[in-house]
Design a protein around this motif. Structure first.
Motif, PDB file in Angstrom:
ATOM      1  N   ILE A 167       9.307  12.710  -1.393  1.00 41.29           N
ATOM      2  CA  ILE A 167       9.419  11.390  -0.780  1.00 41.29           C
ATOM      3  C   ILE A 167      10.896  11.117  -0.558  1.00 41.29           C
ATOM      4  O   ILE A 167      11.693  11.168  -1.486  1.00 41.29           O
ATOM      5  N   TYR A 168      11.255  10.858   0.700  1.00 39.64           N
ATOM      6  CA  TYR A 168      12.649  10.625   1.053  1.00 39.64           C
ATOM      7  C   TYR A 168      12.702   9.655   2.223  1.00 39.64           C
ATOM      8  O   TYR A 168      12.017   9.866   3.237  1.00 39.64           O
ATOM      9  N   ASN A 169      13.522   8.610   2.096  1.00 39.06           N
ATOM     10  CA  ASN A 169      13.671   7.609   3.161  1.00 39.06           C
ATOM     11  C   ASN A 169      12.327   7.075   3.652  1.00 39.06           C
ATOM     12  O   ASN A 169      12.058   7.018   4.856  1.00 39.06           O
ATOM     13  N   ASP A 170      11.462   6.710   2.704  1.00 29.38           N
ATOM     14  CA  ASP A 170      10.155   6.123   3.027  1.00 29.38           C
ATOM     15  C   ASP A 170       9.247   7.036   3.849  1.00 29.38           C
ATOM     16  O   ASP A 170       8.426   6.577   4.639  1.00 29.38           O
ATOM     17  N   ALA A 171       9.391   8.337   3.679  1.00 25.80           N
ATOM     18  CA  ALA A 171       8.520   9.289   4.358  1.00 25.80           C
ATOM     19  C   ALA A 171       8.122  10.380   3.366  1.00 25.80           C
ATOM     20  O   ALA A 171       8.826  10.627   2.390  1.00 25.80           O
ATOM     21  N   ILE A 172       6.997  11.003   3.626  1.00 26.48           N
ATOM     22  CA  ILE A 172       6.522  12.114   2.801  1.00 26.48           C
ATOM     23  C   ILE A 172       6.760  13.401   3.579  1.00 26.48           C
ATOM     24  O   ILE A 172       6.341  13.536   4.729  1.00 26.48           O
ATOM     25  N   TYR A 173       7.443  14.349   2.949  1.00 26.36           N
ATOM     26  CA  TYR A 173       7.742  15.632   3.564  1.00 26.36           C
ATOM     27  C   TYR A 173       7.105  16.741   2.746  1.00 26.36           C
ATOM     28  O   TYR A 173       6.987  16.645   1.530  1.00 26.36           O
ATOM     29  N   PHE A 174       6.727  17.815   3.420  1.00 24.67           N
ATOM     30  CA  PHE A 174       6.326  19.027   2.724  1.00 24.67           C
ATOM     31  C   PHE A 174       6.858  20.214   3.513  1.00 24.67           C
ATOM     32  O   PHE A 174       7.136  20.125   4.700  1.00 24.67           O
ATOM     33  N   LYS A 175       7.019  21.328   2.831  1.00 25.17           N
ATOM     34  CA  LYS A 175       7.587  22.522   3.445  1.00 25.17           C
ATOM     35  C   LYS A 175       6.499  23.575   3.581  1.00 25.17           C
ATOM     36  O   LYS A 175       5.644  23.720   2.713  1.00 25.17           O
ATOM     37  N   THR A 176       6.537  24.290   4.677  1.00 26.62           N
ATOM     38  CA  THR A 176       5.604  25.386   4.883  1.00 26.62           C
ATOM     39  C   THR A 176       6.291  26.451   5.731  1.00 26.62           C
ATOM     40  O   THR A 176       7.394  26.251   6.227  1.00 26.62           O
ATOM     41  N   ASP A 177       5.655  27.558   5.891  1.00 24.17           N
ATOM     42  CA  ASP A 177       6.178  28.658   6.693  1.00 24.17           C
ATOM     43  C   ASP A 177       5.571  28.595   8.089  1.00 24.17           C
ATOM     44  O   ASP A 177       4.414  28.224   8.246  1.00 24.17           O
ATOM     45  N   ALA A 204       0.832  -1.210   0.000  1.00 22.12           N
ATOM     46  CA  ALA A 204       0.000   0.000   0.000  1.00 22.12           C
ATOM     47  C   ALA A 204       0.862   1.254   0.000  1.00 22.12           C
ATOM     48  O   ALA A 204       0.588   2.222  -0.723  1.00 22.12           O
ATOM     49  N   LYS A 205       1.926   1.250   0.809  1.00 23.67           N
ATOM     50  CA  LYS A 205       2.843   2.401   0.859  1.00 23.67           C
ATOM     51  C   LYS A 205       3.484   2.635  -0.504  1.00 23.67           C
ATOM     52  O   LYS A 205       3.532   3.766  -0.992  1.00 23.67           O
ATOM     53  N   GLN A 206       3.947   1.571  -1.144  1.00 21.59           N
ATOM     54  CA  GLN A 206       4.570   1.704  -2.454  1.00 21.59           C
ATOM     55  C   GLN A 206       3.574   2.201  -3.490  1.00 21.59           C
ATOM     56  O   GLN A 206       3.903   3.026  -4.344  1.00 21.59           O
ATOM     57  N   TYR A 207       2.340   1.728  -3.407  1.00 14.28           N
ATOM     58  CA  TYR A 207       1.283   2.181  -4.319  1.00 14.28           C
ATOM     59  C   TYR A 207       1.069   3.690  -4.177  1.00 14.28           C
ATOM     60  O   TYR A 207       1.014   4.413  -5.182  1.00 14.28           O
ATOM     61  N   ILE A 208       0.974   4.170  -2.943  1.00 18.90           N
ATOM     62  CA  ILE A 208       0.789   5.606  -2.705  1.00 18.90           C
ATOM     63  C   ILE A 208       1.992   6.393  -3.210  1.00 18.90           C
ATOM     64  O   ILE A 208       1.842   7.417  -3.885  1.00 18.90           O
ATOM     65  N   PHE A 209       3.198   5.940  -2.901  1.00 17.86           N
ATOM     66  CA  PHE A 209       4.406   6.644  -3.355  1.00 17.86           C
ATOM     67  C   PHE A 209       4.465   6.686  -4.883  1.00 17.86           C
ATOM     68  O   PHE A 209       4.817   7.708  -5.465  1.00 17.86           O
TER      69      PHE A 209
END
Length: 66
Positions: free
Chosen positions: A39-49, A6-11
């Motif tokens: 997507i980095y090291n099996d995690a989802i990151y986003f940037k905000t202020d 499931a994780k791979q499908y989402i990525f």
């Protein structure tokens, strides 16, 4: 489908556009907005202020939906 499938499908679905919908909720008020992500090291990151509304909502309630 197990967790890793499931994780791979989402990525795989997320990877081409690198855009996701982030839903936050404070005081039973839900807000959804698109954010750019990485997507980095099996995690989802986003940037905000730190001054954006979504950041304040994340501090108030760290439970989100993607």
């Amino acid at each position: 489908m197990d967790f890793n499938e499931a994780k791979q499908y989402i990525f795989d679905k997320l990877a081409p556009s690198k855009i996701m919908a982030l839903a936050t909720s404070v005081n039973d008020h839900v807000m959804v907005r698109n954010v750019s992500c990485l997507i980095y090291n099996d995690a989802i990151y986003f940037k905000t202020d730190k001054n954006f509304r979504k950041t304040k909502q994340l501090y108030a309630n760290p439970h989100v939906a993607l």
